[in-house]
Design a protein around this motif. Sequence first.
Motif, PDB file in Angstrom:
ATOM      1  N   VAL A 146       0.826  -1.205   0.000  1.00 44.65           N
ATOM      2  CA  VAL A 146       0.000   0.000   0.000  1.00 44.65           C
ATOM      3  C   VAL A 146       0.858   1.251   0.000  1.00 44.65           C
ATOM      4  N   GLY A 147       1.966   1.223   0.725  1.00 46.12           N
ATOM      5  CA  GLY A 147       2.827   2.393   0.813  1.00 46.12           C
ATOM      6  C   GLY A 147       4.215   1.995   1.262  1.00 46.12           C
ATOM      7  N   PRO A 148       5.148   2.959   1.301  1.00 44.26           N
ATOM      8  CA  PRO A 148       6.528   2.672   1.696  1.00 44.26           C
ATOM      9  C   PRO A 148       6.646   2.404   3.194  1.00 44.26           C
ATOM     10  N   MET A 149       7.734   1.759   3.585  1.00 41.68           N
ATOM     11  CA  MET A 149       8.035   1.543   4.994  1.00 41.68           C
ATOM     12  C   MET A 149       8.367   2.883   5.633  1.00 41.68           C
ATOM     13  N   PRO A 150       7.654   3.286   6.703  1.00 41.26           N
ATOM     14  CA  PRO A 150       7.966   4.544   7.372  1.00 41.26           C
ATOM     15  C   PRO A 150       9.181   4.387   8.280  1.00 41.26           C
ATOM     16  N   PRO A 151       9.894   5.465   8.584  1.00 43.21           N
ATOM     17  CA  PRO A 151      11.048   5.364   9.492  1.00 43.21           C
ATOM     18  C   PRO A 151      10.609   5.180  10.943  1.00 43.21           C
ATOM     19  N   TYR A 152      11.292   4.298  11.652  1.00 44.21           N
ATOM     20  CA  TYR A 152      10.992   4.044  13.066  1.00 44.21           C
ATOM     21  C   TYR A 152      12.115   4.529  13.986  1.00 44.21           C
ATOM     22  N   VAL A 153      13.069   5.268  13.427  1.00 43.56           N
ATOM     23  CA  VAL A 153      14.242   5.645  14.206  1.00 43.56           C
ATOM     24  C   VAL A 153      13.894   6.512  15.407  1.00 43.56           C
ATOM     25  N   ASP A 154      12.808   7.277  15.331  1.00 42.02           N
ATOM     26  CA  ASP A 154      12.397   8.120  16.452  1.00 42.02           C
ATOM     27  C   ASP A 154      11.253   7.516  17.247  1.00 42.02           C
ATOM     28  N   ILE A 155      10.821   6.319  16.863  1.00 43.21           N
ATOM     29  CA  ILE A 155       9.763   5.612  17.586  1.00 43.21           C
ATOM     30  C   ILE A 155      10.376   4.548  18.487  1.00 43.21           C
ATOM     31  N   ILE A 156      11.302   3.764  17.941  1.00 38.95           N
ATOM     32  CA  ILE A 156      12.042   2.762  18.725  1.00 38.95           C
ATOM     33  C   ILE A 156      13.379   3.386  19.097  1.00 38.95           C
ATOM     34  N   GLU A 157      13.514   3.851  20.328  1.00 37.84           N
ATOM     35  CA  GLU A 157      14.694   4.610  20.742  1.00 37.84           C
ATOM     36  C   GLU A 157      15.847   3.732  21.198  1.00 37.84           C
ATOM     37  N   ASN A 158      15.554   2.484  21.527  1.00 37.40           N
ATOM     38  CA  ASN A 158      16.572   1.567  22.030  1.00 37.40           C
ATOM     39  C   ASN A 158      17.018   0.646  20.895  1.00 37.40           C
ATOM     40  N   GLY A 159      18.301   0.727  20.519  1.00 40.04           N
ATOM     41  CA  GLY A 159      18.815  -0.094  19.436  1.00 40.04           C
ATOM     42  C   GLY A 159      18.662  -1.576  19.693  1.00 40.04           C
ATOM     43  N   ASP A 160      18.793  -1.999  20.959  1.00 34.99           N
ATOM     44  CA  ASP A 160      18.617  -3.417  21.289  1.00 34.99           C
ATOM     45  C   ASP A 160      17.199  -3.875  20.970  1.00 34.99           C
ATOM     46  N   ASP A 161      16.210  -3.009  21.239  1.00 37.42           N
ATOM     47  CA  ASP A 161      14.827  -3.368  20.943  1.00 37.42           C
ATOM     48  C   ASP A 161      14.637  -3.598  19.447  1.00 37.42           C
ATOM     49  N   LEU A 162      15.239  -2.738  18.636  1.00 39.55           N
ATOM     50  CA  LEU A 162      15.095  -2.907  17.195  1.00 39.55           C
ATOM     51  C   LEU A 162      15.782  -4.195  16.735  1.00 39.55           C
ATOM     52  N   TRP A 163      16.945  -4.496  17.312  1.00 38.52           N
ATOM     53  CA  TRP A 163      17.635  -5.743  16.962  1.00 38.52           C
ATOM     54  C   TRP A 163      16.791  -6.961  17.337  1.00 38.52           C
ATOM     55  N   LYS A 164      16.067  -6.886  18.445  1.00 36.91           N
ATOM     56  CA  LYS A 164      15.235  -8.017  18.862  1.00 36.91           C
ATOM     57  C   LYS A 164      14.066  -8.216  17.896  1.00 36.91           C
ATOM     58  N   ILE A 165      13.540  -7.120  17.352  1.00 34.88           N
ATOM     59  CA  ILE A 165      12.504  -7.238  16.329  1.00 34.88           C
ATOM     60  C   ILE A 165      13.075  -7.917  15.090  1.00 34.88           C
ATOM     61  N   VAL A 166      14.296  -7.525  14.704  1.00 31.57           N
ATOM     62  CA  VAL A 166      14.960  -8.168  13.571  1.00 31.57           C
ATOM     63  C   VAL A 166      15.170  -9.652  13.862  1.00 31.57           C
TER      64      VAL A 166
END
Length: 273
Positions: free
Chosen positions: A244-264
């Motif tokens: 439907v649309g492009p992936m929006p940036p989450y850099v200012d929504i997920i502030e903890n890099g470890d949290d983003l790595w866990k999603i990956v």
Amino acid sequence: MIVKRILLAACCGIVLTGSALAFGPIPLDKSGLVERVAIQGPVDEKYRIPVPTQQGKIEAGAEKAFADGKVTVKVTAIEQGTIEVVVNGGDPTPVKASELTLFEISDAEICTVVFLGKSGKKAIVAARCDPATDELKAAAAEQAAHRGDVVKSPREIIEAAAKGTLVNPFEGDANAITEGHQLFLNNSCNGCHGGNGGGGMCPPLTNEVWVYGSDPDTLFRLIAKGTDDLQADGYARKGRENVVGPMPPYVDIIENGDDLWKIVAFIQSLHKK
């Protein structure tokens, strides 16, 4: 009196409402309320931590007493997502919105403080004190091992690494994958990709089609920066999906890099079952 700090992520029903954070479905009249939360850092989610219910508005430079005067919280600085507090005359401590912060004010008591958000120029703070049970002491001891850990934001991680060099420190970690799935849901990733990654308005994460690539470097940057900025960095499409649309940036929504790595890590796990 030495005040010991223990920071904990508040997986406790605190929800974002407008410019302030407030308790969602938590019944505030239950003084014995506790929630199972994950201690900040690489510590398993296994402790039940008391959630403060007595709230007060405090402006910078002022203080308020909680728990029948057992603990005083002085706010020394107020930012949008962080305040700095002094508890019972201890050291100034930064407290992030939606995180529980434990203060060991004596051998017998541990107090919990949480920053709920802002109301005008005042911080909304809640606090309570409880007996230092074996479980709270264990939580404090386990956290102490990680007190010096530096949690980097996704932006800091990306800026410090050359293109194609990022490696997921949580790949294959069962606990991190479970936590990553919950973070996936908490950050509304399921709204577009489905609760278990099966797809929806946006591509499924369970099939073998990868729009930009399946390596952890690409996945981390794509989630953090979004489609447009990823392309601007020279990453090109390798596959096609109906979206439907492009992936929006989450850099200012997920502030903890470890949290983003866990999603990956959760996304990666979908292809290794």
